[in-house]
Design a protein around this motif. Structure first.
Motif, PDB file in Angstrom:
ATOM      1  N   ALA A  49       0.840  -1.202   0.000  1.00 42.07           N
ATOM      2  CA  ALA A  49       0.000   0.000   0.000  1.00 42.07           C
ATOM      3  C   ALA A  49       0.876   1.253   0.000  1.00 42.07           C
ATOM      4  O   ALA A  49       1.873   1.332   0.715  1.00 42.07           O
ATOM      5  CB  ALA A  49      -0.915  -0.007   1.218  1.00 42.07           C
ATOM      6  N   GLY A  50       0.508   2.212  -0.846  1.00 42.14           N
ATOM      7  CA  GLY A  50       1.228   3.479  -0.920  1.00 42.14           C
ATOM      8  C   GLY A  50       2.563   3.424  -1.635  1.00 42.14           C
ATOM      9  O   GLY A  50       3.357   4.360  -1.544  1.00 42.14           O
ATOM     10  N   MET A  51       2.829   2.345  -2.386  1.00 44.70           N
ATOM     11  CA  MET A  51       4.105   2.232  -3.088  1.00 44.70           C
ATOM     12  C   MET A  51       3.957   2.213  -4.609  1.00 44.70           C
ATOM     13  O   MET A  51       4.945   2.193  -5.326  1.00 44.70           O
ATOM     14  CB  MET A  51       4.841   0.952  -2.649  1.00 44.70           C
ATOM     15  N   GLY A  52       2.719   2.222  -5.144  1.00 42.24           N
ATOM     16  CA  GLY A  52       2.507   2.145  -6.582  1.00 42.24           C
ATOM     17  C   GLY A  52       2.158   3.477  -7.212  1.00 42.24           C
ATOM     18  O   GLY A  52       1.527   4.331  -6.577  1.00 42.24           O
ATOM     19  N   VAL A  53       2.581   3.665  -8.443  1.00 46.31           N
ATOM     20  CA  VAL A  53       2.209   4.831  -9.250  1.00 46.31           C
ATOM     21  C   VAL A  53       2.083   4.399 -10.704  1.00 46.31           C
ATOM     22  O   VAL A  53       2.658   3.393 -11.109  1.00 46.31           O
ATOM     23  CB  VAL A  53       3.235   5.996  -9.162  1.00 46.31           C
ATOM     24  N   PHE A  54       1.321   5.159 -11.475  1.00 48.20           N
ATOM     25  CA  PHE A  54       1.285   5.001 -12.925  1.00 48.20           C
ATOM     26  C   PHE A  54       1.993   6.200 -13.521  1.00 48.20           C
ATOM     27  O   PHE A  54       1.853   7.324 -13.041  1.00 48.20           O
ATOM     28  CB  PHE A  54      -0.163   4.929 -13.438  1.00 48.20           C
ATOM     29  N   ALA A  55       2.783   5.965 -14.576  1.00 54.26           N
ATOM     30  CA  ALA A  55       3.555   7.030 -15.195  1.00 54.26           C
ATOM     31  C   ALA A  55       3.617   6.831 -16.699  1.00 54.26           C
ATOM     32  O   ALA A  55       3.482   5.707 -17.187  1.00 54.26           O
ATOM     33  CB  ALA A  55       4.972   7.055 -14.629  1.00 54.26           C
ATOM     34  N   GLN A  56       3.847   7.915 -17.416  1.00 50.05           N
ATOM     35  CA  GLN A  56       4.078   7.818 -18.851  1.00 50.05           C
ATOM     36  C   GLN A  56       5.509   7.364 -19.083  1.00 50.05           C
ATOM     37  O   GLN A  56       6.401   7.611 -18.266  1.00 50.05           O
ATOM     38  CB  GLN A  56       3.842   9.161 -19.527  1.00 50.05           C
ATOM     39  N   LEU A  57       5.719   6.720 -20.211  1.00 49.10           N
ATOM     40  CA  LEU A  57       7.036   6.201 -20.560  1.00 49.10           C
ATOM     41  C   LEU A  57       8.109   7.284 -20.494  1.00 49.10           C
ATOM     42  O   LEU A  57       9.211   7.042 -20.005  1.00 49.10           O
ATOM     43  CB  LEU A  57       6.985   5.567 -21.954  1.00 49.10           C
ATOM     44  N   VAL A  58       7.786   8.501 -20.943  1.00 50.89           N
ATOM     45  CA  VAL A  58       8.779   9.582 -20.944  1.00 50.89           C
ATOM     46  C   VAL A  58       9.152  10.027 -19.530  1.00 50.89           C
ATOM     47  O   VAL A  58      10.158  10.707 -19.353  1.00 50.89           O
ATOM     48  CB  VAL A  58       8.307  10.796 -21.770  1.00 50.89           C
ATOM     49  N   GLN A  59       8.367   9.646 -18.519  1.00 49.60           N
ATOM     50  CA  GLN A  59       8.671  10.007 -17.135  1.00 49.60           C
ATOM     51  C   GLN A  59       9.623   9.014 -16.481  1.00 49.60           C
ATOM     52  O   GLN A  59      10.035   9.222 -15.345  1.00 49.60           O
ATOM     53  CB  GLN A  59       7.384  10.068 -16.308  1.00 49.60           C
ATOM     54  N   LEU A  60       9.958   7.943 -17.187  1.00 52.01           N
ATOM     55  CA  LEU A  60      10.815   6.902 -16.631  1.00 52.01           C
ATOM     56  C   LEU A  60      12.137   6.843 -17.367  1.00 52.01           C
ATOM     57  O   LEU A  60      12.213   7.140 -18.548  1.00 52.01           O
ATOM     58  CB  LEU A  60      10.136   5.536 -16.754  1.00 52.01           C
ATOM     59  N   SER A  61      13.157   6.429 -16.632  1.00 50.50           N
ATOM     60  CA  SER A  61      14.435   6.134 -17.273  1.00 50.50           C
ATOM     61  C   SER A  61      14.871   4.768 -16.782  1.00 50.50           C
ATOM     62  O   SER A  61      14.712   4.445 -15.607  1.00 50.50           O
ATOM     63  CB  SER A  61      15.483   7.201 -16.952  1.00 50.50           C
ATOM     64  N   GLY A  62      15.383   3.958 -17.692  1.00 49.42           N
ATOM     65  CA  GLY A  62      15.835   2.621 -17.325  1.00 49.42           C
ATOM     66  C   GLY A  62      17.106   2.711 -16.517  1.00 49.42           C
ATOM     67  O   GLY A  62      18.073   3.325 -16.939  1.00 49.42           O
ATOM     68  N   SER A  63      17.091   2.105 -15.324  1.00 54.03           N
ATOM     69  CA  SER A  63      18.286   2.130 -14.488  1.00 54.03           C
ATOM     70  C   SER A  63      18.864   0.746 -14.302  1.00 54.03           C
ATOM     71  O   SER A  63      19.898   0.583 -13.696  1.00 54.03           O
ATOM     72  CB  SER A  63      17.968   2.738 -13.116  1.00 54.03           C
ATOM     73  N   GLY A  64      18.191  -0.263 -14.800  1.00 53.55           N
ATOM     74  CA  GLY A  64      18.670  -1.633 -14.654  1.00 53.55           C
ATOM     75  C   GLY A  64      18.349  -2.424 -15.891  1.00 53.55           C
ATOM     76  O   GLY A  64      17.561  -2.020 -16.735  1.00 53.55           O
ATOM     77  N   ALA A  65      18.951  -3.575 -15.963  1.00 53.83           N
ATOM     78  CA  ALA A  65      18.704  -4.446 -17.112  1.00 53.83           C
ATOM     79  C   ALA A  65      17.324  -5.053 -17.021  1.00 53.83           C
ATOM     80  O   ALA A  65      16.771  -5.216 -15.938  1.00 53.83           O
ATOM     81  CB  ALA A  65      19.762  -5.542 -17.143  1.00 53.83           C
ATOM     82  N   ALA A  66      16.800  -5.375 -18.152  1.00 54.71           N
ATOM     83  CA  ALA A  66      15.521  -6.082 -18.191  1.00 54.71           C
ATOM     84  C   ALA A  66      15.729  -7.483 -17.629  1.00 54.71           C
ATOM     85  O   ALA A  66      16.847  -7.987 -17.606  1.00 54.71           O
ATOM     86  CB  ALA A  66      15.020  -6.155 -19.628  1.00 54.71           C
ATOM     87  N   PRO A  67      14.674  -8.118 -17.156  1.00 55.84           N
ATOM     88  CA  PRO A  67      14.812  -9.486 -16.646  1.00 55.84           C
ATOM     89  C   PRO A  67      15.441 -10.388 -17.692  1.00 55.84           C
ATOM     90  O   PRO A  67      15.282 -10.181 -18.887  1.00 55.84           O
ATOM     91  CB  PRO A  67      13.359  -9.900 -16.366  1.00 55.84           C
ATOM     92  N   SER A  68      16.146 -11.427 -17.227  1.00 56.69           N
ATOM     93  CA  SER A  68      16.897 -12.284 -18.148  1.00 56.69           C
ATOM     94  C   SER A  68      16.029 -13.261 -18.916  1.00 56.69           C
ATOM     95  O   SER A  68      16.490 -13.861 -19.872  1.00 56.69           O
ATOM     96  CB  SER A  68      17.973 -13.054 -17.385  1.00 56.69           C
ATOM     97  N   THR A  69      14.788 -13.449 -18.515  1.00 58.03           N
ATOM     98  CA  THR A  69      13.935 -14.372 -19.243  1.00 58.03           C
ATOM     99  C   THR A  69      13.513 -13.766 -20.570  1.00 58.03           C
ATOM    100  O   THR A  69      13.322 -12.565 -20.689  1.00 58.03           O
ATOM    101  CB  THR A  69      12.672 -14.727 -18.440  1.00 58.03           C
ATOM    102  N   VAL A  70      13.376 -14.595 -21.568  1.00 63.27           N
ATOM    103  CA  VAL A  70      12.954 -14.137 -22.886  1.00 63.27           C
ATOM    104  C   VAL A  70      11.437 -14.246 -22.946  1.00 63.27           C
ATOM    105  O   VAL A  70      10.884 -15.330 -22.744  1.00 63.27           O
ATOM    106  CB  VAL A  70      13.591 -14.990 -24.002  1.00 63.27           C
TER     107      VAL A  70
END
Length: 117
Positions: A30-51
């Motif tokens: 509770a109180g930890m989720g948000v919705f955002a537009q793609l332009v509001q995010l920057s990738g800081s980590g690798a995507a999960p290793s599963t294909v």
């Protein structure tokens, strides 16, 4: 309009638990989720290793997916594996307004037009 993401903040306060207007999009504390537009995010980590599995054709996926109004229970709506441009994947670590977060949902929402993540 545009593509949106549901993210779980890892070390900051958000707005909800992944449920908005009674519709569960993803699960988090509770109180930890948000919705955002793609332009509001920057990738800081690798995507999960599963294909991820090959996506269904859009017409078939749309016919199979429940709409937000049909899913008023407690089971989160199904999420896409990646954004339309494949720049961000489900489970990827990102930054939102300078705060660490993890992508938990990519897809349509019932409270705004466009694709939300």
């Amino acid at each position: 309009k545009g593509e949106w993401l549901g993210v779980e903040l890892t070390d900051a306060k958000g707005m909800h638990d992944g449920t908005v207007l009674g519709v569960p999009y993803f699960e988090c504390q509770a109180g930890m989720g948000v919705f955002a537009q793609l332009v509001q995010l920057s990738g800081s980590g690798a995507a999960p290793s599963t294909v991820p599995a090959a996506p269904l054709p859009p017409a078939i996926a749309a016919a199979m997916a429940p709409t937000a109004s049909e899913n008023l229970g407690s089971t989160p709506l199904p999420s896409k594996e990646t954004t339309t441009d494949s720049s961000i994947a489900l489970g990827q670590q990102v930054m939102w307004n300078g705060k660490n977060a993890v992508v938990r949902y990519i897809g349509d929402v019932g409270f705004s037009k466009g694709e939300w993540l």
